[in-house]
Design a protein around this motif. Structure first.
Motif, short mmCIF file in Angstrom:
data_model
loop_
_atom_site.label_atom_id
_atom_site.label_comp_id
_atom_site.label_asym_id
_atom_site.label_seq_id
_atom_site.Cartn_x
_atom_site.Cartn_y
_atom_site.Cartn_z
N ASP A 200 -4.72 7.80 0.84
CA ASP A 200 -5.02 9.22 1.04
C ASP A 200 -4.13 9.88 2.10
N ALA A 201 -3.15 9.15 2.62
CA ALA A 201 -2.26 9.71 3.65
C ALA A 201 -0.86 9.11 3.47
N LEU A 202 -0.17 9.55 2.44
CA LEU A 202 1.13 8.97 2.11
C LEU A 202 2.28 9.51 2.96
N THR A 203 2.03 10.49 3.81
CA THR A 203 3.09 11.03 4.65
C THR A 203 3.05 10.48 6.07
N GLN A 204 1.91 10.00 6.50
CA GLN A 204 1.73 9.48 7.85
C GLN A 204 1.40 7.99 7.77
N PRO A 205 2.18 7.11 8.41
CA PRO A 205 1.88 5.68 8.34
C PRO A 205 0.50 5.36 8.93
N TRP A 206 -0.24 4.52 8.23
CA TRP A 206 -1.53 4.04 8.69
C TRP A 206 -1.31 2.93 9.72
N LEU A 207 -0.24 2.16 9.54
CA LEU A 207 0.09 1.05 10.42
C LEU A 207 1.60 0.91 10.48
N VAL A 208 2.12 0.68 11.68
CA VAL A 208 3.55 0.44 11.86
C VAL A 208 3.68 -0.91 12.57
N GLY A 209 4.59 -1.73 12.10
CA GLY A 209 4.78 -3.04 12.70
C GLY A 209 6.17 -3.57 12.45
N GLN A 210 6.32 -4.87 12.61
CA GLN A 210 7.64 -5.50 12.51
C GLN A 210 7.47 -6.89 11.88
N THR A 211 8.41 -7.27 11.01
CA THR A 211 8.36 -8.60 10.41
C THR A 211 8.72 -9.65 11.44
N ASP A 212 8.34 -10.90 11.17
CA ASP A 212 8.71 -11.99 12.07
C ASP A 212 10.11 -12.51 11.71
N ALA A 213 10.51 -13.62 12.28
CA ALA A 213 11.85 -14.17 12.06
C ALA A 213 12.07 -14.58 10.61
N GLU A 214 10.99 -14.87 9.86
CA GLU A 214 11.10 -15.24 8.45
C GLU A 214 10.93 -14.05 7.52
N GLY A 215 10.83 -12.85 8.06
CA GLY A 215 10.66 -11.65 7.25
C GLY A 215 9.25 -11.45 6.75
N GLN A 216 8.27 -12.05 7.42
CA GLN A 216 6.89 -11.96 6.97
C GLN A 216 6.06 -11.04 7.87
N PHE A 217 5.07 -10.40 7.26
CA PHE A 217 4.18 -9.49 7.96
C PHE A 217 2.82 -9.57 7.28
N LEU A 218 1.76 -9.53 8.04
CA LEU A 218 0.42 -9.65 7.51
C LEU A 218 -0.46 -8.54 8.06
N PHE A 219 -1.25 -7.89 7.19
CA PHE A 219 -2.18 -6.87 7.65
C PHE A 219 -3.41 -6.86 6.75
N THR A 220 -4.50 -6.34 7.28
CA THR A 220 -5.74 -6.20 6.52
C THR A 220 -6.05 -4.71 6.39
N PRO A 221 -6.03 -4.18 5.16
CA PRO A 221 -6.32 -2.75 4.98
C PRO A 221 -7.80 -2.47 5.23
N ASP A 222 -8.09 -1.21 5.55
CA ASP A 222 -9.51 -0.84 5.69
C ASP A 222 -10.11 -0.67 4.30
N ASP A 223 -11.26 -0.07 4.18
CA ASP A 223 -11.98 -0.03 2.91
C ASP A 223 -11.61 1.14 1.99
N ARG A 224 -10.49 1.80 2.22
CA ARG A 224 -10.08 2.91 1.35
C ARG A 224 -9.49 2.37 0.05
N ALA A 225 -10.12 2.68 -1.05
CA ALA A 225 -9.66 2.22 -2.35
C ALA A 225 -8.45 3.05 -2.80
N GLY A 226 -7.58 2.44 -3.57
CA GLY A 226 -6.40 3.12 -4.10
C GLY A 226 -5.15 2.30 -3.88
N ARG A 227 -4.01 2.92 -4.13
CA ARG A 227 -2.72 2.25 -4.00
C ARG A 227 -2.18 2.42 -2.58
N TRP A 228 -1.97 1.32 -1.91
CA TRP A 228 -1.38 1.29 -0.58
C TRP A 228 0.12 1.04 -0.73
N ALA A 229 0.92 1.76 0.01
CA ALA A 229 2.38 1.61 -0.04
C ALA A 229 2.86 0.92 1.23
#
Length: 155
Positions: free
Chosen positions: A60-89
């Motif tokens: 519901d907010a495709l213009t403002q990032p919900w979360l900003v972060g950085q990948t690790d040395a292997e290019g991996q990143f992990l996050f847990t979305p909140d309960d908003r249903a739909g397509r997360w980008a």
């Protein structure tokens, strides 16, 4: 002159058709659905996108990032979305290269289901053949243009 052009075009055709997917320096994002969302960002060479910028956008907010972060040395990143249903980008960027990944979050009662949406990577054979046809058309047109321009001039 045309035989030299024909030889060059034939050599280009062979190298184009036999080239692997690493002809250009692109980027890919693999998205996996686990208890959280795991991202593995890499270049098309297989090298991880280490310390790349990650921006996660809620449905519901495709213009403002919900979360900003950085990948690790292997290019991996992990996050847990909140309960908003739909397509997360998920957008991953580094040094002018970037890619997008998507996950679909659906909630049924109190259960949450995360489904990774994969994007196709690389060029299909039809796309390669179309690009080759365009290059050949341009080369033949250029050769005929210069042949016509020099044909009318005395030697």
């Amino acid at each position: 002159m045309l035989s030299a052009i024909a030889k060059s075009l034939f050599a280009g055709l062979i190298s184009f058709l036999l080239a692997g997917p690493a002809m250009a320096h692109g980027a890919f994002v693999d998205v996996a659905a686990v208890d959280a969302v795991g991202i593995h960002a890499r270049y098309d060479t297989g090298e991880p996108m280490a310390d790349a910028q990650v921006a996660v956008f809620a449905p519901d907010a495709l213009t403002q990032p919900w979360l900003v972060g950085q990948t690790d040395a292997e290019g991996q990143f992990l996050f847990t979305p909140d309960d908003r249903a739909g397509r997360w980008a998920i957008q991953v960027r580094q040094a002018g290269h970037g890619a997008m990944g998507y996950v679909e979050l659906s909630t049924e009662g109190t259960a949450m289901a995360i489904t990774a949406i994969t994007a196709s990577a690389g060029l299909t054979w039809a796309q390669r053949l179309l690009m080759l046809a365009c290059v050949l058309w341009g080369a033949v047109g250029t050769a005929l243009y210069f042949r016509r321009a020099h044909a009318g001039k005395p030697a």
